[in-house]
Design an enzyme around this catalytic site. Structure first.
Site, mmCIF file in Angstrom:
data_model
loop_
_atom_site.group_PDB
_atom_site.id
_atom_site.type_symbol
_atom_site.label_atom_id
_atom_site.label_comp_id
_atom_site.label_asym_id
_atom_site.label_seq_id
_atom_site.Cartn_x
_atom_site.Cartn_y
_atom_site.Cartn_z
ATOM 1 N N GLU A 84 38.229 51.641 52.204
ATOM 2 C CA GLU A 84 37.118 51.406 51.276
ATOM 3 C C GLU A 84 35.899 52.108 51.853
ATOM 4 O O GLU A 84 35.068 51.515 52.540
ATOM 5 C CB GLU A 84 36.862 49.910 51.107
ATOM 6 N N HIS A 100 42.707 40.196 43.026
ATOM 7 C CA HIS A 100 41.880 40.522 44.195
ATOM 8 C C HIS A 100 40.456 40.036 43.938
ATOM 9 O O HIS A 100 39.685 40.671 43.223
ATOM 10 C CB HIS A 100 41.894 42.033 44.448
ATOM 11 N N HIS A 139 42.794 45.428 52.759
ATOM 12 C CA HIS A 139 41.679 46.252 52.303
ATOM 13 C C HIS A 139 41.788 47.591 53.035
ATOM 14 O O HIS A 139 41.702 47.631 54.263
ATOM 15 C CB HIS A 139 40.342 45.594 52.657
ATOM 16 N N ASP A 166 37.285 41.539 42.127
ATOM 17 C CA ASP A 166 36.681 41.636 43.454
ATOM 18 C C ASP A 166 35.500 40.670 43.588
ATOM 19 O O ASP A 166 35.644 39.491 43.363
ATOM 20 C CB ASP A 166 36.297 43.081 43.742
ATOM 21 N N HIS A 171 37.048 37.373 45.788
ATOM 22 C CA HIS A 171 36.467 36.770 46.995
ATOM 23 C C HIS A 171 35.681 35.531 46.569
ATOM 24 O O HIS A 171 34.444 35.525 46.559
ATOM 25 C CB HIS A 171 35.550 37.765 47.707
ATOM 26 N N LYS A 179 32.856 34.110 48.828
ATOM 27 C CA LYS A 179 31.562 34.797 48.887
ATOM 28 C C LYS A 179 30.726 34.569 47.635
ATOM 29 O O LYS A 179 29.517 34.793 47.640
ATOM 30 C CB LYS A 179 31.771 36.310 49.049
#
Length: 444
Positions: free
Chosen positions: A241, A80, A238, A339, A82, A85
């Site tokens: 959260e 998991h 997701h 993450d 990103h 980003k």
């Protein structure tokens, strides 16, 4: 320039002798256990693969070095992340440090900068860093609101091909759930299918930022499952959260999966609000997840950073993580993952799953005993991703991390900057890409 503490023999056949390995990751029966589930082994490497695993001290000294109980791990797995980003913090920091500030800052940066070349450059940087750290497989989420999906998914496909043989790269979409009440959701599902990805979303609505359980939730959730089933896609969501105990969508996901008789894999990430529920509701939710075959991934470093942050000088009251111990005890497959990295959702990080595991042990109390928790960063995320990684077994590629640390105490106490990373039987250069490589796009 490599920073490894040793170099294996530069031959096609050699041994690494007198190693310590987590017994839960080693194929075969090795009863002579050391502290905290570690076993003493010798590894024979031949033509880039593990040719034999023997009790420590078995293989002849002339085949390779005595490593004095140094720990060996299989290449680690991050299920998991990103990558799209990553590393935008210098040009778009999150001034509040919370989830709302992260979403606002990311949206602004995406609108202004996320061209194919920008995403490609930052993704390449992240993959290069992870590779040097000994990560062998990654699943990344891609921000998928139109038109970004048509920009980022082609870049991902290109990077997956470019990095084949070095990092197994998977992809999941991420978008607010309300797009699945529109045709945009169907279009996104088609892009995901074309890319061989996993259909994912956030179980929140963009149009209802303050309502974690809007009236259209079940309809949108059913649509997500239908789109995935029609295309034969697995799902990666997701979920909850939040610090808001009203956020109870995980049990809805499980019940929808059961109602739909969903046959694919489902991975639910974060699930932090579950820790704020009553014990009875936690047990009910975990039981539903078990019945639905749902896997869970916790993102402890990022969620501790974001959750329960206050604009005033108030100390956070909780760690912002889910009920991982209870889930594992009930039979759910649970993982930890990295993450975000140097973006508005997490100002820190370095794509290092060994560091993620080390911090997870401390944040989630995965110790006393450590038991088989190392699987949460190796074998379990590999199984969740459906790949043959994360274990030490005869016939597997010799993709290894060898640490100077001889046991968990030494590993967890001191950052392992001098690890030796072996890929296909050969030590790689563990020098990290310089942040200056991104200066021209992050506007320092």
């Amino acid at each position: 320039m490599t920073h490894s503490f040793f170099q294996p023999p530069a031959t096609s056949r050699y041994a690494l002798r007198q190693l310590s390995a987590p017994g839960c990751l080693v194929e075969g029966d090795f009863p002579a256990r050391r502290s905290e589930g570690l076993v003493g082994i010798d590894l024979l490497v031949e033509n880039g693969r593990i040719a034999a695993i023997e009790p420590a001290g078995t293989l002849p000294a002339e085949l390779g070095p005595d490593l004095d109980a140094s720990m060996v791990l299989p290449g680690m797995v991050d299920c998991h992340t990103h990558l799209d980003k990553g590393h935008i913090w210098p040009r778009q920091p999150n001034t509040t440090g919370d989830g709302a500030g992260a979403a606002k800052a990311t949206m602004a940066d995406r609108s202004a900068h996320w061209s194919a070349e920008d995403v490609r450059r930052r993704m390449e940087f992240g993959l290069s860093t992870a590779y040097a750290k000994g990560v062998v497989a990654i699943r990344t989420h891609l921000d998928s609101l139109a038109p970004q999906s048509s920009i980022s998914f082609p870049v991902l496909r290109e990077m997956r091909e470019r990095w084949a043989g070095r990092i197994d790269l998977q992809v999941s979409s991420i978008a607010p759930m309300d797009i699945f009440l529109t045709d945009e959701g169907r279009q996104l599902a088609d892009i995901v299918a074309e890319s061989g990805g996993n259909l994912g979303c956030v179980t929140r609505f963009g149009k209802y930022p303050d309502d974690p359980m809007p009236a259209e939730l079940d309809e949108a959730l059913a649509n997500v499952f239908t789109l995935a089933m029609e295309r034969g896609l697995d799902m990666d969501l997701h979920v909850d959260e939040s610090t808001d105990p009203r956020s109870r969508t995980l049990i809805r996901v499980a019940r929808t999966a059961l109602q739909k008789d969903f046959a694919g894999r489902i991975l639910c990430g974060h699930c932090t609000a579950l820790a704020l529920q009553t014990d009875e509701f936690i047990e009910e939710t975990i039981a539903a997840c078990r019945d639905a075959g749902i896997d869970i991934v916790s993102l402890p470093t990022v969620n501790m950073y974001l959750q329960d942050r206050s604009p005033t000088a108030r100390t956070p009251r909780w760690r912002g993580v889910t009920t991982l111990h209870e889930m594992k005890a009930t039979g759910l497959r649970v993982a930890v993952a990295g993450d975000n990295c140097r973006d508005p959702y997490y100002a820190y990080g370095d794509h290092d799953m060994l560091d993620t595991f080390t911090q997870a042990v401390k944040i989630l109390h995965l110790d006393h005993p450590l038991d088989d928790w190392i699987k949460a960063a190796t074998a379990t995320p590999a199984a969740i991703m459906g790949i043959d990684r994360g274990t030490l077994a005869v016939g597997m590629p010799a993709d290894l991390i060898v640490l100077k640390a001889r046991n968990y105490s030494e590993m967890l106490a001191r950052t392992q900057f001098d690890r030796t990373v072996i890929r296909d039987g050969k030590a790689i250069d563990t020098s990290l890409p310089d942040y200056r490589l991104l200066d021209d796009i992050v506007h320092l």
